[in-house]
Design a protein around this motif. Structure first.
Motif, PDB file in Angstrom:
ATOM      1  N   ALA A 215      -5.593   7.579  -1.458  1.00  0.00           N
ATOM      2  CA  ALA A 215      -6.670   6.834  -0.802  1.00  0.00           C
ATOM      3  C   ALA A 215      -7.477   6.030  -1.820  1.00  0.00           C
ATOM      4  O   ALA A 215      -7.820   4.864  -1.576  1.00  0.00           O
ATOM      5  CB  ALA A 215      -7.577   7.802  -0.048  1.00  0.00           C
ATOM      6  N   ALA A 216      -7.763   6.639  -2.982  1.00  0.00           N
ATOM      7  CA  ALA A 216      -8.508   5.912  -4.021  1.00  0.00           C
ATOM      8  C   ALA A 216      -7.684   4.743  -4.559  1.00  0.00           C
ATOM      9  O   ALA A 216      -8.221   3.650  -4.811  1.00  0.00           O
ATOM     10  CB  ALA A 216      -8.881   6.870  -5.157  1.00  0.00           C
TER      11      ALA A 216
ATOM     12  N   ARG B 140       0.845  -1.185   0.000  1.00  0.00           N
ATOM     13  CA  ARG B 140       0.000   0.000   0.000  1.00  0.00           C
ATOM     14  C   ARG B 140       0.884   1.241   0.000  1.00  0.00           C
ATOM     15  O   ARG B 140       2.046   1.199   0.398  1.00  0.00           O
ATOM     16  CB  ARG B 140      -0.929   0.031   1.226  1.00  0.00           C
ATOM     17  CG  ARG B 140      -1.948  -1.098   1.276  1.00  0.00           C
ATOM     18  CD  ARG B 140      -2.929  -1.024   0.137  1.00  0.00           C
ATOM     19  NE  ARG B 140      -3.941  -2.050   0.223  1.00  0.00           N
ATOM     20  CZ  ARG B 140      -3.838  -3.249  -0.288  1.00  0.00           C
ATOM     21  NH1 ARG B 140      -2.725  -3.593  -0.936  1.00  0.00           N
ATOM     22  NH2 ARG B 140      -4.806  -4.127  -0.182  1.00  0.00           N
ATOM     23  N   ILE B 141       0.323   2.345  -0.438  1.00  0.00           N
ATOM     24  CA  ILE B 141       1.052   3.608  -0.456  1.00  0.00           C
ATOM     25  C   ILE B 141       0.851   4.318   0.866  1.00  0.00           C
ATOM     26  O   ILE B 141      -0.293   4.516   1.307  1.00  0.00           O
ATOM     27  CB  ILE B 141       0.579   4.489  -1.622  1.00  0.00           C
ATOM     28  CG1 ILE B 141       0.907   3.818  -2.954  1.00  0.00           C
ATOM     29  CG2 ILE B 141       1.217   5.866  -1.560  1.00  0.00           C
ATOM     30  CD1 ILE B 141       0.494   4.626  -4.153  1.00  0.00           C
ATOM     31  N   ASP B 142       1.950   4.697   1.490  1.00  0.00           N
ATOM     32  CA  ASP B 142       1.905   5.444   2.741  1.00  0.00           C
ATOM     33  C   ASP B 142       1.829   6.928   2.410  1.00  0.00           C
ATOM     34  O   ASP B 142       2.693   7.477   1.740  1.00  0.00           O
ATOM     35  CB  ASP B 142       3.146   5.145   3.577  1.00  0.00           C
ATOM     36  CG  ASP B 142       3.090   5.813   4.943  1.00  0.00           C
ATOM     37  OD1 ASP B 142       2.013   6.356   5.284  1.00  0.00           O
ATOM     38  OD2 ASP B 142       4.105   5.800   5.665  1.00  0.00           O
ATOM     39  N   ALA B 143       0.775   7.591   2.858  1.00  0.00           N
ATOM     40  CA  ALA B 143       0.553   9.008   2.548  1.00  0.00           C
ATOM     41  C   ALA B 143       1.094   9.938   3.623  1.00  0.00           C
ATOM     42  O   ALA B 143       0.741  11.122   3.646  1.00  0.00           O
ATOM     43  CB  ALA B 143      -0.945   9.263   2.343  1.00  0.00           C
ATOM     44  N   THR B 144       1.964   9.443   4.486  1.00  0.00           N
ATOM     45  CA  THR B 144       2.438  10.271   5.600  1.00  0.00           C
ATOM     46  C   THR B 144       3.211  11.483   5.101  1.00  0.00           C
ATOM     47  O   THR B 144       2.951  12.619   5.510  1.00  0.00           O
ATOM     48  CB  THR B 144       3.325   9.436   6.533  1.00  0.00           C
ATOM     49  OG1 THR B 144       2.578   8.291   6.977  1.00  0.00           O
ATOM     50  CG2 THR B 144       3.760  10.271   7.726  1.00  0.00           C
TER      51      THR B 144
ATOM     52  N   LEU C 282      -6.693  -1.173  -4.592  1.00  0.00           N
ATOM     53  CA  LEU C 282      -5.887  -2.336  -4.232  1.00  0.00           C
ATOM     54  C   LEU C 282      -6.647  -3.262  -3.285  1.00  0.00           C
ATOM     55  O   LEU C 282      -6.565  -4.489  -3.409  1.00  0.00           O
ATOM     56  CB  LEU C 282      -4.574  -1.880  -3.595  1.00  0.00           C
ATOM     57  CG  LEU C 282      -3.570  -1.180  -4.522  1.00  0.00           C
ATOM     58  CD1 LEU C 282      -2.334  -0.763  -3.733  1.00  0.00           C
ATOM     59  CD2 LEU C 282      -3.162  -2.087  -5.673  1.00  0.00           C
ATOM     60  N   ASP C 283      -7.395  -2.672  -2.345  1.00  0.00           N
ATOM     61  CA  ASP C 283      -8.190  -3.497  -1.433  1.00  0.00           C
ATOM     62  C   ASP C 283      -9.249  -4.286  -2.196  1.00  0.00           C
ATOM     63  O   ASP C 283      -9.473  -5.477  -1.932  1.00  0.00           O
ATOM     64  CB  ASP C 283      -8.858  -2.611  -0.374  1.00  0.00           C
ATOM     65  CG  ASP C 283      -7.843  -2.000   0.585  1.00  0.00           C
ATOM     66  OD1 ASP C 283      -6.749  -2.578   0.733  1.00  0.00           O
ATOM     67  OD2 ASP C 283      -8.139  -0.944   1.170  1.00  0.00           O
ATOM     68  N   ILE C 284      -9.908  -3.620  -3.143  1.00  0.00           N
ATOM     69  CA  ILE C 284     -10.941  -4.303  -3.928  1.00  0.00           C
ATOM     70  C   ILE C 284     -10.322  -5.428  -4.751  1.00  0.00           C
ATOM     71  O   ILE C 284     -10.858  -6.549  -4.812  1.00  0.00           O
ATOM     72  CB  ILE C 284     -11.664  -3.290  -4.839  1.00  0.00           C
ATOM     73  CG1 ILE C 284     -12.445  -2.292  -3.986  1.00  0.00           C
ATOM     74  CG2 ILE C 284     -12.599  -4.010  -5.809  1.00  0.00           C
ATOM     75  CD1 ILE C 284     -13.066  -1.167  -4.805  1.00  0.00           C
ATOM     76  N   ILE C 285      -9.189  -5.136  -5.393  1.00  0.00           N
ATOM     77  CA  ILE C 285      -8.523  -6.174  -6.193  1.00  0.00           C
ATOM     78  C   ILE C 285      -8.111  -7.346  -5.317  1.00  0.00           C
ATOM     79  O   ILE C 285      -8.255  -8.517  -5.708  1.00  0.00           O
ATOM     80  CB  ILE C 285      -7.303  -5.563  -6.920  1.00  0.00           C
ATOM     81  CG1 ILE C 285      -7.779  -4.547  -7.959  1.00  0.00           C
ATOM     82  CG2 ILE C 285      -6.466  -6.650  -7.574  1.00  0.00           C
ATOM     83  CD1 ILE C 285      -6.646  -3.779  -8.609  1.00  0.00           C
TER      84      ILE C 285
ATOM     85  N   GLU D  38      -2.607  17.455  -1.406  1.00  0.00           N
ATOM     86  CA  GLU D  38      -3.397  17.358  -2.637  1.00  0.00           C
ATOM     87  C   GLU D  38      -3.419  15.951  -3.206  1.00  0.00           C
ATOM     88  O   GLU D  38      -4.326  15.598  -3.969  1.00  0.00           O
ATOM     89  CB  GLU D  38      -2.850  18.321  -3.696  1.00  0.00           C
ATOM     90  CG  GLU D  38      -3.051  19.801  -3.386  1.00  0.00           C
ATOM     91  CD  GLU D  38      -2.027  20.339  -2.397  1.00  0.00           C
ATOM     92  OE1 GLU D  38      -2.139  21.502  -2.013  1.00  0.00           O
ATOM     93  OE2 GLU D  38      -1.116  19.555  -2.013  1.00  0.00           O
ATOM     94  N   LEU D  39      -2.410  15.131  -2.861  1.00  0.00           N
ATOM     95  CA  LEU D  39      -2.337  13.770  -3.391  1.00  0.00           C
ATOM     96  C   LEU D  39      -2.995  12.745  -2.483  1.00  0.00           C
ATOM     97  O   LEU D  39      -3.101  11.583  -2.860  1.00  0.00           O
ATOM     98  CB  LEU D  39      -0.873  13.386  -3.618  1.00  0.00           C
ATOM     99  CG  LEU D  39      -0.124  14.195  -4.679  1.00  0.00           C
ATOM    100  CD1 LEU D  39       1.329  13.745  -4.756  1.00  0.00           C
ATOM    101  CD2 LEU D  39      -0.784  14.060  -6.040  1.00  0.00           C
TER     102      LEU D  39
END
Length: 459
Positions: free
Chosen positions: A223-224, A208-212, A229-232, A217-218
């Motif tokens: 999050a999307a 997963r991508i860490d947004a820390t 990735l969770d859905i996949i 703006e990203l």
């Protein structure tokens, strides 16, 4: 046509350079205009001063007017760059007193000083003309004095004023571009770090991508992406589980069919072979039914929800066809099918799939209900929703298992079945933007299955 990679850094720089280029053009034009205006003012002031001095040097000599133009007067407008100075002193509408005879004059000399552009011997000049009244023996004679100069000094002054300003503007833009490039490289570094981290661990199932440390703006984009990735991951897990369960379920009838073939080969009489073939026929039919249900489940799970929005479906007609299809099975077990539909509610979707759902639910009710009981099917509409209920008087399903029965291959009892019916029903209902819930029958005995679907106008 080959796809070209689009660089975010290049596009940001482009959006920066284009406005800066437009700004530099406008600023350069304005700076040049201001420099020329300043140079014109200085040149016009020098010309006016020289013209006034020449006008003051005009005097009466008896009945004649004479003008003595001194070299100091010419020096007022003279320049070290070799500009030529022209002048003309004349009586208004009369004779030339001094100066150049071919000096161009404005059509109508004004009372106040007047500046204008002209040419002398094909040489462009800037000139000024003014009028001075001369008094003598009770008469007034107007004298017109004109002074002009070439524009070498003026052009040099414009360049001297404009070029340093233009250099400052271009230098500022160049410094801004360098600083922006450095800023972009610094600000885009977290994205490059994230991409590198994902590339180093491509096989991680929980990557997963860490947004820390990423810009605010990203955060919605990240999050999307993580949600996708969770859905996949959930779909992949469901697919793996489905394949494993399907393989297990199909393996059993195939094994049984193989054993029956081996048994048939060892039989010595035709009657025994026929009996074995009949059993093989039942096994094959059960396997075909299982495979059809598996295909139906896969089709329901992969259904395009938007594709179910074009057909108007009459629920009364769907229920009627499902009841007619299972009437014989109900009669065999002495079960009465009671249908109660007050109106003709209409939904949007697929009549075939909805009939499959109701047929499955009614078949389950007939199968699990005791003989000589009643299976009720009723439908009504309220607040833009259609509710269809199937009620039986069977043993029901415990509350703790009512969610699990919607899982593929899960069976709450030892009754014969594949465990796919309710899973198929739930996926079809979801494709129609509806819900399916299990509950107790009104009298506390039996099971109540309720479908809730949006009406055609609401959907």
């Amino acid at each position: 046509m080959k796809n070209r990679k689009r660089s975010l850094r290049a596009r940001l720089l482009l959006w920066l350079i284009v406005p800066m280029a437009a700004f530099s053009l406008v600023a350069g034009w304005l700076t040049h205009a201001n420099a020329r205006h300043t140079a014109d003012l200085l040149q016009d002031a020098a010309l006016l001063s020289a013209a006034r001095v020449m006008a003051a040097d005009v005097r009466w000599d008896g009945d004649n007017l004479v003008a003595s133009v001194s070299p100091s007067t010419i020096q007022i407008v003279g320049t070290p760059r070799g500009d030529q100075v022209f002048y003309r002193v004349e009586i208004a509408g009369g004779a030339l007193i001094a100066g150049t005879s071919d000096f161009p004059q404005p059509l109508r000399p004004a009372e106040a000083p007047r500046w204008y552009d002209a040419r002398v011997a094909q040489t462009p000049i800037r000139a000024v003309t003014l009028k001075r009244p001369m008094y003598d023996a009770g008469r007034i004679v107007d004298v017109v004095v004109s002074v002009g100069r070439t524009e070498i000094e003026r052009d040099a002054m414009v360049a001297a004023l404009w070029k340093p300003q233009l250099a400052i503007i271009l230098g500022s833009i160049a410094i801004a571009v360098v600083l922006v490039c450095a800023g972009l490289a610094l600000e885009l570094r977290p994205l490059e770090k994230l991409a590198k981290g994902l590339a180093e661990h491509p096989s991680q199932s929980r990557a997963r991508i860490d947004a820390t440390d990423v810009h605010a703006e990203l955060h919605p984009l990240i999050a999307a992406f993580n949600a996708c990735l969770d859905i996949i991951e959930r779909q992949a897990l469901t697919q793996r589980r489905f394949i494993a369960d399907a393989a297990h379920q199909i393996r059993t009838p195939l094994t049984l069919l193989g054993m029956q073939l081996q048994y048939a080969r060892r039989q010595g009489t035709l009657d025994e072979v026929r009996e074995t073939l009949l059993a093989m026929h039942h096994s094959n039919r059960a396997m075909v039914s299982l495979i059809n249900q598996l295909l139906m489940l896969a089709q329901a799970e992969a259904a395009d929800y938007t594709a179910l929005g074009g057909e108007r479906v009459d629920i009364r007609e769907v229920v009627t066809r499902a009841v007619e299809k299972l009437a014989l099975a109900a009669r065999r077990r002495n079960i009465e099918l009671v249908v109660s539909i007050e109106s003709s509610p209409v939904v949007t979707g697929s009549a075939t799939l909805l009939q499959e759902v109701l047929s499955n639910l009614i078949d389950n009710a007939i199968r699990y209900a005791p003989e000589a009981t009643v299976v009720a099917i009723d439908a009504d509409e309220a607040d833009g929703w259609v509710s269809v209920r199937v009620l039986d008087q069977g043993p029901g399903i415990p509350a703790e298992l009512r969610e699990r029965v919607f899982e593929p291959f899960f069976r709450a009892s030892e009754q014969e079945g594949s465990g796919l019916g309710l899973a198929i029903a739930r996926e079809i209902v979801r494709a129609h933007s509806g819900t399916i819930v299990l509950g107790d029958a009104p009298d506390g005995r039996g099971l109540r299955v309720e479908l809730v679907l949006p009406m055609a106008d609401r959907q």
